[in-house]
Design an enzyme around this catalytic site. Structure first.
Site, PDB file in Angstrom:
ATOM      1  N   ARG A  31     -54.641 -11.439 -45.685  1.00 46.78           N
ATOM      2  CA  ARG A  31     -53.224 -11.853 -45.618  1.00 46.78           C
ATOM      3  C   ARG A  31     -52.647 -11.205 -44.372  1.00 46.78           C
ATOM      4  NH1 ARG A  31     -48.596 -12.500 -50.158  1.00 46.78           N
ATOM      5  NH2 ARG A  31     -49.851 -14.393 -50.385  1.00 46.78           N
TER       6      ARG A  31
ATOM      7  N   HIS B 100     -50.771 -21.469 -45.709  1.00 47.90           N
ATOM      8  CA  HIS B 100     -51.064 -20.806 -46.980  1.00 47.90           C
ATOM      9  C   HIS B 100     -51.991 -21.736 -47.776  1.00 47.90           C
ATOM     10  CE1 HIS B 100     -50.859 -18.094 -50.199  1.00 47.90           C
ATOM     11  NE2 HIS B 100     -49.593 -18.150 -50.534  1.00 47.90           N
TER      12      HIS B 100
ATOM     13  N   GLN C 131     -52.722 -21.371 -51.731  1.00 48.17           N
ATOM     14  CA  GLN C 131     -51.592 -21.784 -52.564  1.00 48.17           C
ATOM     15  C   GLN C 131     -51.552 -23.297 -52.703  1.00 48.17           C
ATOM     16  OE1 GLN C 131     -48.989 -19.853 -54.124  1.00 48.17           O
ATOM     17  NE2 GLN C 131     -48.704 -21.842 -55.098  1.00 48.17           N
TER      18      GLN C 131
ATOM     19  N   ASP D 296     -39.423 -23.524 -51.082  1.00 50.15           N
ATOM     20  CA  ASP D 296     -39.990 -22.196 -50.832  1.00 50.15           C
ATOM     21  C   ASP D 296     -38.841 -21.335 -50.320  1.00 50.15           C
ATOM     22  OD1 ASP D 296     -41.753 -20.081 -50.368  1.00 50.15           O
ATOM     23  OD2 ASP D 296     -42.479 -20.858 -48.457  1.00 50.15           O
TER      24      ASP D 296
ATOM     25  N   CYS E  10     -43.984 -21.958 -54.887  1.00 45.03           N
ATOM     26  CA  CYS E  10     -45.158 -21.069 -54.866  1.00 45.03           C
ATOM     27  C   CYS E  10     -44.838 -19.686 -55.421  1.00 45.03           C
ATOM     28  CB  CYS E  10     -45.705 -20.968 -53.444  1.00 45.03           C
ATOM     29  SG  CYS E  10     -44.585 -20.187 -52.269  1.00 45.03           S
TER      30      CYS E  10
ATOM     31  N   ARG F 239     -53.409 -20.579 -59.462  1.00 50.36           N
ATOM     32  CA  ARG F 239     -53.938 -19.825 -58.320  1.00 50.36           C
ATOM     33  C   ARG F 239     -55.301 -19.231 -58.684  1.00 50.36           C
ATOM     34  NH1 ARG F 239     -50.845 -17.773 -54.263  1.00 50.36           N
ATOM     35  NH2 ARG F 239     -52.912 -17.437 -53.355  1.00 50.36           N
TER      36      ARG F 239
HETATM   37  N1  NVA Z   1     -43.346 -18.736 -47.133  1.00 51.06           N
HETATM   38  C1  NVA Z   1     -43.479 -17.555 -47.953  1.00 51.06           C
HETATM   39  C2  NVA Z   1     -44.545 -17.735 -48.971  1.00 51.06           C
HETATM   40  C3  NVA Z   1     -44.710 -16.573 -49.913  1.00 51.06           C
HETATM   41  C4  NVA Z   1     -45.863 -16.729 -50.860  1.00 51.06           C
HETATM   42  C5  NVA Z   1     -43.762 -16.343 -47.074  1.00 51.06           C
HETATM   43  O1  NVA Z   1     -44.539 -16.467 -46.126  1.00 51.06           O
HETATM   44  O2  NVA Z   1     -43.194 -15.281 -47.326  1.00 51.06           O
HETATM   45  N1   CP Z   2     -47.402 -17.440 -53.888  1.00 51.62           N
HETATM   46  C1   CP Z   2     -47.914 -16.289 -53.396  1.00 51.62           C
HETATM   47  O1   CP Z   2     -48.747 -16.258 -52.493  1.00 51.62           O
HETATM   48  O2   CP Z   2     -47.426 -15.180 -54.017  1.00 51.62           O
HETATM   49  P1   CP Z   2     -47.720 -13.667 -53.620  1.00 51.62           P
HETATM   50  O3   CP Z   2     -46.989 -13.396 -52.321  1.00 51.62           O
HETATM   51  O4   CP Z   2     -47.175 -12.873 -54.750  1.00 51.62           O
HETATM   52  O5   CP Z   2     -49.184 -13.481 -53.431  1.00 51.62           O
END
Ligand code: NVA
Ligand code: CP
Length: 299
Positions: A97, A124, A127, A216, A256, A284
């Site tokens: 990540r 992502h 997801q 989102d 998500c 997930r």
């Molecule tokens: N678009 C959001 C998704 C979180 C799972 C982010 O990148 O923070």
């Molecule tokens: N949806 C998602 O990726 O959640 P987290 O940031 O909690 O992993």
């Protein structure tokens, strides 16, 4: 080497991965990754991605290792190249990540084991595989559907949803303030896949004919310094009951998570009868199991 850095990496097996996830959820699974080790590097926070990967790996007989960037030497300046080379000697799969997609590609380039994108600034994919699994479970198939996405049209979720919709022939619409419309690159990629994406600002008809309504956060991880500006600029883009009522009567609501109630969606919608957000979160784990099998050529 099968990496999953973008939804495009699984375009030929997209539905096969989804079907395997649905099948494991319904009928059970075998421990096909016995004694395999998954290294998970997190530069950003996570609830779902971390826990669902840990659970998925253990269910398949393997072992996950959580590595927060600040606890490993990467956080003190060791290079991504050396980190990739070292982890490749101990483990079998890396999940990353990251803040930047460039670093994601750099890690994959230097790794001799598969790399899975657990979210970066561009995509992502894990997801969105779980999201399309959820759509298939709820709607029976992925054919002749219309998805409308409200909010930040240029974030990781919007990009991966656009690509997945194009791969699956789902008609997609992005409803977003002009400043946050998707980058031209993604529109081009959708065109190349013969996909269909409409982009517009908020209007009374925005959710008309939608089978799936998605949103989102307006402030993705990494955008925190723009929070106040974004909250102002996204004013009027909240998914409300009125927006849900204008969609098809059997439309589902997806997010998500994590969600920020009162901003991108009201709590009434997110916890309402059309919402599938907690199935999506559960999925997930099933999707992750299928993804882990795919990268290890066990699918
Ligand atoms: N678009 C959001 C998704 C979180 C799972 C982010 O990148 O923070
Ligand atoms: N949806 C998602 O990726 O959640 P987290 O940031 O909690 O992993």
């Amino acid at each position: 080497m099968p990496h999953l850095l973008s939804i495009l990496d699984v375009r030929n097996d997209f539905e096969k991965i989804i079907d395997d996830a649905i099948n494991m959820k319904k009928n059970g699974y075998e421990k096909v990754l016995k004694d395999k080790i998954l290294a998970m590097i997190f530069e950003k926070s996570s609830t779902r991605t971390r826990i669902s990967f840990e659970a998925a790996m253990q269910k398949l007989g393997g072992y996950p290792i959580f590595l927060s960037k600040n606890d490993i030497q990467l956080g003190r300046g060791e290079t991504i190249e050396d980190t990739a080379k070292v982890l490749s000697r101990y483990t079998d799969i890396i999940m990353y990540r990251a803040y930047s997609h460039k670093n994601m590609v750099e890690l994959a380039k230097n790794s001799s084991i598969p790399v899975i994108n657990g979210l970066d600034d561009e995509e992502h994919p894990c997801q969105v595989i779980a999201d399309f699994m959820t759509i298939k479970e709820k709607k029976g198939n992925l054919k002749k559907l219309k998805m409308v996405y409200f909010g930040d049209g240029d974030n990781n979720m919007a990009h991966s949803l656009m690509l997945a919709s194009a791969i699956s022939n789902i008609e997609m619409k992005i409803v977003s303030p002009k400043k946050y419309w998707p980058k031209q690159d993604y529109i081009e990629m959708v065109r190349k896949l013969d996909g269909k994406v409409e982009i517009e600002e908020m209007n009374d008809e925005a959710s008309k004919e939608a089978d799936v309504i998605v949103t989102d956060t307006w402030v993705s991880m990494g955008n925190e310094s723009e929070k106040q500006v974004r909250i102002k600029e996204f004013n009027g883009y909240t998914v409300t009951e009125e927006i849900m009522e204008k969609a098809k009567p059997d439309a589902i609501f997806m997010h998500c998570l994590p969600a920020y109630y009162g901003y991108e969606v009201t709590k009434e919608v997110a916890h309402g009868k059309q919402s599938v957000i907690f199935d999506e979160a559960e999925n997930r784990m099933w999707a992750q199991m299928a993804i882990l099998k795919w990268v290890m050529k066990k699918l």
